[in-house]
Design an enzyme around this catalytic site. Structure first.
Site, PDB file in Angstrom:
ATOM      1  N   SER A  11       0.915  -1.341  -0.041  1.00 52.83           N
ATOM      2  CA  SER A  11       0.032  -0.015   0.042  1.00 52.83           C
ATOM      3  C   SER A  11       0.859   1.423  -0.026  1.00 52.83           C
ATOM      4  CB  SER A  11      -0.796   0.039   1.324  1.00 52.83           C
ATOM      5  OG  SER A  11      -1.319   1.469   1.593  1.00 52.83           O
ATOM      6  N   HIS A  36      -1.061  -1.448  -4.308  1.00 54.91           N
ATOM      7  CA  HIS A  36      -2.546  -1.000  -3.717  1.00 54.91           C
ATOM      8  C   HIS A  36      -2.628   0.703  -3.595  1.00 54.91           C
ATOM      9  CE1 HIS A  36      -5.971  -2.142  -1.123  1.00 54.91           C
ATOM     10  NE2 HIS A  36      -5.423  -1.158  -0.248  1.00 54.91           N
ATOM     11  N   ASP A  38      -4.497   3.523  -2.026  1.00 53.93           N
ATOM     12  CA  ASP A  38      -5.713   4.066  -1.031  1.00 53.93           C
ATOM     13  C   ASP A  38      -6.331   5.263  -1.381  1.00 53.93           C
ATOM     14  OD1 ASP A  38      -5.995   1.683   0.744  1.00 53.93           O
ATOM     15  OD2 ASP A  38      -3.950   2.176   1.228  1.00 53.93           O
ATOM     16  N   MET A  40      -9.067   8.074  -0.378  1.00 57.81           N
ATOM     17  CA  MET A  40     -10.020   8.423   0.819  1.00 57.81           C
ATOM     18  C   MET A  40     -10.749   9.638   0.476  1.00 57.81           C
ATOM     19  SD  MET A  40      -7.337   7.527   3.632  1.00 57.81           S
ATOM     20  CE  MET A  40      -6.526   6.075   3.829  1.00 57.81           C
ATOM     21  N   HIS A  72      -8.165   0.934  -4.066  1.00 58.72           N
ATOM     22  CA  HIS A  72      -8.920   0.693  -2.803  1.00 58.72           C
ATOM     23  C   HIS A  72      -9.886   1.859  -2.514  1.00 58.72           C
ATOM     24  CE1 HIS A  72      -9.465  -0.398   1.658  1.00 58.72           C
ATOM     25  NE2 HIS A  72     -10.590  -0.401   1.269  1.00 58.72           N
ATOM     26  N   MET A  74     -12.063   3.976  -0.777  1.00 55.60           N
ATOM     27  CA  MET A  74     -12.586   4.245   0.507  1.00 55.60           C
ATOM     28  C   MET A  74     -13.587   5.512   0.456  1.00 55.60           C
ATOM     29  SD  MET A  74      -9.318   3.095   2.962  1.00 55.60           S
ATOM     30  CE  MET A  74      -8.368   3.617   1.562  1.00 55.60           C
ATOM     31  N   MET A 152     -11.237  -5.848   5.731  1.00 54.66           N
ATOM     32  CA  MET A 152     -10.636  -4.765   6.514  1.00 54.66           C
ATOM     33  C   MET A 152     -10.148  -5.251   7.994  1.00 54.66           C
ATOM     34  SD  MET A 152      -9.902  -2.293   4.349  1.00 54.66           S
ATOM     35  CE  MET A 152      -8.936  -1.247   5.526  1.00 54.66           C
ATOM     36  N   GLY A 157      -8.717   4.395   6.664  1.00 57.24           N
ATOM     37  CA  GLY A 157      -8.479   5.758   6.765  1.00 57.24           C
ATOM     38  C   GLY A 157      -7.225   6.071   7.087  1.00 57.24           C
ATOM     39  N   PHE A 158      -6.587   5.282   7.766  1.00 51.50           N
ATOM     40  CA  PHE A 158      -4.936   5.618   8.170  1.00 51.50           C
ATOM     41  C   PHE A 158      -4.187   4.566   8.019  1.00 51.50           C
ATOM     42  CE2 PHE A 158      -7.952   8.319  10.385  1.00 51.50           C
ATOM     43  CZ  PHE A 158      -7.471   9.590  10.241  1.00 51.50           C
ATOM     44  N   GLY A 159      -2.782   4.692   7.633  1.00 51.86           N
ATOM     45  CA  GLY A 159      -1.906   3.534   7.688  1.00 51.86           C
ATOM     46  C   GLY A 159      -1.658   3.685   9.144  1.00 51.86           C
ATOM     47  N   GLY A 160      -0.969   2.375   9.330  1.00 53.18           N
ATOM     48  CA  GLY A 160       0.012   2.145  10.699  1.00 53.18           C
ATOM     49  C   GLY A 160      -0.731   1.951  11.814  1.00 53.18           C
ATOM     50  N   ASP A 191      -6.358  -6.383   4.739  1.00 55.84           N
ATOM     51  CA  ASP A 191      -5.956  -4.868   4.630  1.00 55.84           C
ATOM     52  C   ASP A 191      -5.848  -4.132   6.012  1.00 55.84           C
ATOM     53  OD1 ASP A 191      -5.009  -2.206   3.940  1.00 55.84           O
ATOM     54  OD2 ASP A 191      -6.689  -2.141   2.492  1.00 55.84           O
ATOM     55  N   GLY A 192      -4.845  -4.067   6.483  1.00 55.95           N
ATOM     56  CA  GLY A 192      -4.625  -3.183   7.691  1.00 55.95           C
ATOM     57  C   GLY A 192      -3.638  -3.989   8.755  1.00 55.95           C
ATOM     58  N   GLY A 193      -2.488  -3.204   9.256  1.00 60.24           N
ATOM     59  CA  GLY A 193      -1.699  -3.939  10.391  1.00 60.24           C
ATOM     60  C   GLY A 193      -1.241  -5.245   9.841  1.00 60.24           C
ATOM     61  N   GLY A 213       1.306  -1.690   4.094  1.00 63.38           N
ATOM     62  CA  GLY A 213       1.954  -0.450   3.991  1.00 63.38           C
ATOM     63  C   GLY A 213       3.079  -0.284   4.992  1.00 63.38           C
TER      64      GLY A 213
END
Ligand code: DX5
Ligand code: ZN
Length: 240
Positions: A11, A36, A38, A40, A72, A74, A152, A157-160, A191-193, A213
């Site tokens: 990402s 990927h 993102d 938003m 993606h 969002m 998800m 909405g946010f990386g990390g 997707d995410g973490g 990401g």
């Protein structure tokens, strides 16, 4: 244990934007074949990010490597933007169940089988995403029509952000549903973490695409090394 190969999809939200082309090239050289992006809108998610210009800028790099450019979305009312992302070079487009009241129409438009207003024949791979609080059952009616089901593992909405552990069970339930219905060709993307500490459990549960990401663009090591670390931690044959 799952033996399905897993693809790593970096990402770019976590990339160094001053060196975006360079960093994406490093990932492609490491064998990545799915980038990927993102998108938003500040409405569906409480953040703004990139749009079609970023996709268009990456297009030649992805095309040269034969890689997919996956957006993606969002965003609220994604139907309004499918055409513009398709023209920018997106080859896969994922929309959220929570943002689409007429999901078959939207998915059909992405695949190029249906029309949404003036939009025709986009011919990208359709994906449908569910937020962490949305049950797997929300995908039930649309699964036969999609290439990708995206689970998800953080609120988008946010990386990390920190990985929500319940995602592993959710992926396993979705995999069981795909097996039961003879829909095993549908990819399960998470997707995410996603990081070396949880990627193995996700692969074992049935994930086939890992969006990453922070763990790919972590500046403490080169991108290629971070990709290799994820593949190694995965424990199953990596596709890229
Ligand atoms: C979150 C995005 C993700 C995110 C992943 O809203 O959809 O793609 O950038 O980043 P990490 O891997 O840092 O959670
Ligand atoms: Zn994403």
């Amino acid at each position: 244990m799952s033996t399905r190969p897993v693809e790593i999809a970096p990402s770019i939200l976590s990339a160094d934007f001053l060196r975006l082309g360079e960093q994406v090239s490093e990932a492609l050289e490491a064998g990545v074949r799915r980038i990927h992006v993102d998108v938003m809108d500040g409405h569906f998610v409480p953040n703004l990010s990139m749009g079609p210009l970023a996709v268009a800028a990456l297009r030649p790099l992805a095309a040269r490597a034969g890689a997919m450019l996956e957006v993606h979305l969002m965003i609220a009312e994604p139907d309004r933007y499918l055409d513009v992302f398709s023209h920018a070079g997106a080859t896969a487009m994922t929309v959220h169940v929570e943002a689409c009241p007429h999901l078959h129409r939207t998915v059909g438009a992405i695949r190029g089988l249906a029309t949404v207003g003036a939009i025709r024949g986009l011919a990208a791979q359709p994906g449908v995403a569910i937020n962490p609080a949305t049950p797997v059952a929300a995908l039930e009616e649309i699964l036969p029509d999609v290439d990708v089901a995206l689970v998800m593992s953080v609120d988008p909405g946010f990386g990390g952000q920190a990985f929500i552990p319940g995602t592993i069970g959710k992926v396993a339930r979705l995999r069981a549903e795909l097996v039961r219905r003879g829909l095993e060709h549908v990819e399960i993307e998470v997707d995410g973490g996603v990081e070396p500490e949880n990627i193995r459990a996700l692969a074992d549960a049935g994930m086939t695409i890992a969006v990453a990401g922070t763990s790919v663009f972590d500046p403490r090591a080169p991108v290629a090394e971070n990709v290799r670390a994820l593949r190694a931690a995965c424990g199953v044959r990596a596709r890229t």
